[in-house]
Scaffold this motif. Sequence first.
Motif, PDB file in Angstrom:
ATOM      1  N   ALA A 124      41.638  39.714  43.990  1.00 28.14           N
ATOM      2  CA  ALA A 124      41.447  40.892  44.850  1.00 28.14           C
ATOM      3  C   ALA A 124      40.057  41.485  44.652  1.00 28.14           C
ATOM      4  N   MET A 125      39.573  41.477  43.412  1.00 27.97           N
ATOM      5  CA  MET A 125      38.260  42.046  43.147  1.00 27.97           C
ATOM      6  C   MET A 125      37.123  41.060  43.445  1.00 27.97           C
ATOM      7  N   ALA A 126      37.428  39.764  43.424  1.00 29.96           N
ATOM      8  CA  ALA A 126      36.429  38.806  43.908  1.00 29.96           C
ATOM      9  C   ALA A 126      36.168  39.070  45.387  1.00 29.96           C
ATOM     10  N   ILE A 127      37.198  39.513  46.084  1.00 30.17           N
ATOM     11  CA  ILE A 127      37.045  39.897  47.501  1.00 30.17           C
ATOM     12  C   ILE A 127      36.414  41.297  47.555  1.00 30.17           C
ATOM     13  N   ASP A 292      41.054  29.898  47.098  1.00 30.77           N
ATOM     14  CA  ASP A 292      40.565  30.097  45.730  1.00 30.77           C
ATOM     15  C   ASP A 292      39.262  29.349  45.455  1.00 30.77           C
ATOM     16  N   ASP A 293      39.152  28.113  45.983  1.00 37.16           N
ATOM     17  CA  ASP A 293      37.939  27.351  45.678  1.00 37.16           C
ATOM     18  C   ASP A 293      36.718  27.969  46.357  1.00 37.16           C
ATOM     19  N   THR A 299      31.910  33.906  43.459  1.00 40.49           N
ATOM     20  CA  THR A 299      32.094  34.940  42.434  1.00 40.49           C
ATOM     21  C   THR A 299      31.363  34.686  41.127  1.00 40.49           C
ATOM     22  N   HIS A 300      30.802  35.746  40.572  1.00 43.22           N
ATOM     23  CA  HIS A 300      30.254  35.720  39.222  1.00 43.22           C
ATOM     24  C   HIS A 300      30.941  36.847  38.444  1.00 43.22           C
ATOM     25  N   ARG A 322      29.588  37.659  45.147  1.00 38.60           N
ATOM     26  CA  ARG A 322      30.308  38.812  44.629  1.00 38.60           C
ATOM     27  C   ARG A 322      30.270  38.885  43.112  1.00 38.60           C
ATOM     28  N   LEU A 323      30.125  40.105  42.604  1.00 33.69           N
ATOM     29  CA  LEU A 323      30.200  40.356  41.168  1.00 33.69           C
ATOM     30  C   LEU A 323      31.562  40.951  40.844  1.00 33.69           C
ATOM     31  N   VAL A 324      32.330  40.277  39.999  1.00 36.82           N
ATOM     32  CA  VAL A 324      33.624  40.795  39.556  1.00 36.82           C
ATOM     33  C   VAL A 324      33.444  41.336  38.146  1.00 36.82           C
TER      34      VAL A 324
END
Length: 329
Positions: A124-127, A292-293, A299-300, A322-324
Amino acid sequence: MFRAILLNKNEDGSTRAELTQLDDAQLPADGDVMVEVDYSTINYKDGLAITGKSPVVRKWPMVPGIDGAGTVIASQHPDWKPGDAFVLNGWGVGESHMGCLAERAKLKGDWLIPLPHGMSARTAMAIGTAGYTAMLCAMALAEQGVKPEDGDVLVTGASGGVGSVAVAILAARGYKVVASTGKVAEADYLKSLGAAEVIDRAALSAPGKPLQKERWAGVVDSVGSHTLANAVAQVRYGGTVAACGLAQGMDFPASVAPFILRGVKLIGVDSVMAPRDRRIAAWSNLALEMKDDTLQKITHEIPLAEALSWAPKILAGGVRGRLVVNVKA
Ligand code: NDP
């Protein structure tokens, strides 16, 4: 006590940001749900808050973090009970109400939505707000009748958070996506997300003519300023632009010509105060459509303490995707 990023205002008006310890009593009295935050993010707006580069913080001291996902630990709200998994985006959290770059937050139950079934807090936070806004933009194009067979769709600020997710969503929906970026070295990354073509943003960022050669059936713009004006001037008859960002600037140096001569539609997209039904629709689309892939490529992950050093980098356009934030790390 729990760990949190805390922002204070210095006497000269600048912002002081530090990783510190807070206790529950320091959290806002007007929250009715206490949550444990597992993951948060750094969006462009979080970068503005932490560095103080723009006055997005309206109450001091402030915990930044406009996004959070985790678990309810106590609730006085009828819809939420301990153990419920939530996702939170916007509503002024991290601006006027203490936010989610902390191990705990006290939020309003009306702001939370259930974490979509099968989605982890990290996903959810990667989004995050950026990805949820990208979905709102994709929904706006579809609602205005922009279909994959209508022609090329432009995404500006393509290597950023909103842009990366927008490229992935639109490509997966069957659109031919043209990604505009200042980082042409990221062409392979953008193609791996589904971009059919990558263009240098310099072609859009300088002042241009009010009406230009028709090219785009639709546009997702996270950049504003001349880029938005040029994109609007290049939209095909009856096409739609979803405008959500201002990475180049807040100005809109355009003319009415594309609107009155080509019936171009300019749709503003706001994620912060978007109604609950709209959020739930966007998140349920994201749960179905974001693989997911793909998110893995975008994502980082960083620990909470590094939120401070990444904030200026996102403002400098130096973050890909995106920064998680792993709040527990
Ligand atoms: P990012 O920093 O991740 O992405 C912004 C991208 O814009 C950069 O990566 C860069 O992409 C491009 N860019 C940066 N500076 C310039 C410039 N001077 N000229 C042209 N392009 C530039 O931010 P986010 O994706 O998180 O947010 C993007 C924008 O959307 C921000 O303005 C943010 O405030 C806004 N936003 C609005 C929301 C809403 O509710 N309306 C919600 C979320 C975000 P590249 O190098 O590929 O060109």
